[in-house]
Design an enzyme around this catalytic site. Structure first.
Site, short mmCIF file in Angstrom:
data_model
loop_
_atom_site.label_atom_id
_atom_site.label_comp_id
_atom_site.label_asym_id
_atom_site.label_seq_id
_atom_site.Cartn_x
_atom_site.Cartn_y
_atom_site.Cartn_z
N SER A 58 -10.38 -1.03 6.61
CA SER A 58 -9.81 -0.85 5.26
C SER A 58 -9.14 -2.06 4.64
CB SER A 58 -8.82 0.28 5.27
OG SER A 58 -9.48 1.49 5.14
N LYS A 73 0.86 -1.19 0.00
CA LYS A 73 0.00 0.00 0.00
C LYS A 73 0.89 1.24 0.00
CE LYS A 73 -4.07 1.77 2.54
NZ LYS A 73 -5.04 1.48 3.63
N SER A 91 -9.95 1.61 2.45
CA SER A 91 -9.07 2.44 1.67
C SER A 91 -7.97 1.66 0.93
CB SER A 91 -8.40 3.46 2.59
OG SER A 91 -7.58 2.82 3.56
#
Ligand code: GLN
Length: 484
Positions: free
Chosen positions: A169, A70, A145
């Protein structure tokens, strides 16, 4: 060379059997990632080193395994934007501890995955580099997210990806994409070098194809780290002890959650719960204070927005990131922040600042922390009765983009069960380990099931999840809806 849709273990076996070499695997994966760049799931590609084959260590599952990380996780000398325009030129000068650990395990990072800006969001529509859509149906959200990470694993481009989870997330997009999403106990994986959203709620974790791979990653990345003052030692032999066939587990389901479930999904939960009992485990109905459940979204917003705005005060255009021209510090800061942040972040910062105003701190923020404490105590009470708490990570398949476009968490309409959309946040409140695994498919769109255990009981959680994963594969209900 067919390397898509394989797990860590499967790729490891093939490397060991010399079906292909590490460099062949890595180069092909890199090409596959490159070919998908139009879908926005990566902010940037990371060039692999040369001479990868020499380092292959067949005693280590992660050796030579490619992954994406990420983009709020620092990788040395690599663009690390956290999904925000304000950091769109930021090159991390050091590795996050988790990047370091994965490097030590000899795995190979090939891409930085898109996220909703600064981790704020749950759709994948709010990254500064554009939207990521659900790979199974482009009219639907992939979730967030950790949108790019979920996309990368769901499409089988890589066997695993890192994510971060402040509310849900990792675990919610896992449900929308039919993959495993694991958030270990708070502090198990160091947050050092991870660009925060809300430090008291932030966790680092993984997306994988199965529970076994999640255990392998736990072995590689859990370690006390003195650079993160909330780090804990939660090491164990997770992979080795994963199968525990004679174990009898006490599962729990919250009555107030079940009351709001209906239709096919409720029937499918019933079916799996009956099977659990048939196998000799217990399934206990738990009572959870409804007022506390209803408070989850509000408490999450109050704490995370306040922490979010305070922790990002350093993004002022001076030390790093984009700088807008201005006549003095205040002017530069104002313009850089006005131009550098997107709508969701700005809205959350404004609400967060409101609570940090000294006259509001006692009234709002301190109160929300007290309610958080009550939720933590209520959870502790649950765990006096059960080992594993089952939660629905979602009641629906991934929503259509048009249903959620332009909305944010504070705009949810309360219809008596508003907490259900955010129920996974319970695990960020008390830091308990939490995992979503694939459960059912409706018209080819998945919904997962989520399991939780007491903080630091990650081994028990992974064992129970492995059992459930096997059970779900075995149970074929009429219509064949369960995951294969
Ligand atoms: N979807 C939640 C939010 O909108 C959770 C975000 C997260 O876990 N980073 O804030």
């Amino acid at each position: 060379m067919d390397i898509k849709n394989l797990s860590i273990i499967e790729l490891h076996e093939k490397l060991k059997n010399k079906e292909f070499s590490v460099s062949e695997l890595v180069n092909q994966t890199y090409k596959n990632l490159q070919a998908e760049m139009d879908s926005n799931f990566l902010v940037s590609l990371v060039e692999p080193e040369k001479d990868l084959d020499k380092k292959f260590d067949e005693s280590n599952f992660l050796s030579g395994i490619p992954f994406v990380t990420k983009d709020n996780i620092s990788v040395k000398n690599t663009l690390t934007t956290a999904g925000s325009k304000i950091l769109s030129n930021y090159i991390a000068p050091f590795d996050a501890t988790v990047s370091q650990k994965l490097k030590e395990a000899n795995s190979i990072v090939l891409g930085k995955a898109t996220l909703d800006e600064l981790g704020m969001g749950g759709t994948g529509l709010f990254g500064f580099n554009g939207e990521v859509r659900n790979p199974k149906d482009h009219s639907r959200i992939v979730g967030g997210s950790s949108s790019g990470s979920a996309y990368a694993v769901a499409t089988g481009l890589v066997p695993f990806a890192t994510g971060t989870d402040t509310g849900d997330s990792i675990r919610k997009p896992a449900s929308f994409n039919g993959i495993v999403g694991y958030k270990p106990t708070y502090g198990s994986i160091s947050r050092y070098g991870v660009i925060p959203y809300a430090p008291s709620l932030d966790h680092v974790g993984f997306f994988t194809r199965n529970v076994t791979d999640a255990a392998i990653l736990a072995d590689a990345t859990f370690k006390y780290d003195k650079k993160d003052f909330t780090s804990i030692d939660n090491t164990n032999e997770y992979f080795k002890n994963l199968n525990n066939p004679n174990q009898k587990i006490k599962f729990g389901f919250i009555k107030q959650v079940e009351e709001h479930m209906s239709g096919k999904l409720h029937d499918d939960y019933q079916t799996i719960c009956d099977k659990i009992r048939e196998d000799g485990h217990e399934l206990i109905n738990l009572d959870f204070n409804k007022q506390l459940l209803d408070a989850i979204p509000a408490i999450y917003m109050m704490i995370s927005f306040a922490e979010g705005v305070s922790t990002h005060a350093n993004l002022d255009g001076i030390n790093f990131g984009l700088r807008a021209p201005g006549k003095d510090y205040a002017d530069i800061m104002k313009k850089s922040r006005a131009q550098g942040f997107g709508k969701t972040v700005k809205r959350r910062f404004v609400i967060g600042s409101y609570q940090l105003k000294s006259s509001n701190q006692e009234k709002l923020l301190a109160k929300s922390k007290k309610v958080r404490r009550l939720i933590i105590e209520e959870l502790a009470r649950m765990y006096e009765q059960v080992d594993i708490l089952i939660l629905p990570p979602a009641l629906e398949v991934a929503p259509l983009v048009e249903q959620v476009m332009g909305t944010d968490i504070e705009e949810r309409k309360d219809n008596g069960s508003v907490f259900l959309e955010d129920v996974l946040i319970l695990a960020n409140m008390n830091g308990m380990p939490s995992i979503t695994i694939p459960f059912v498919n409706y018209d080819n769109l998945p919904i997962g099931i989520n399991l939780n255990a007491k903080p630091k009981n990650d081994l028990l959680l992974l064992q129970a999840s492995k059992y459930m994963e096997d059970l779900i594969k075995k149970v074929v209900v009429k219509g064949g809806d369960f995951n294969e």
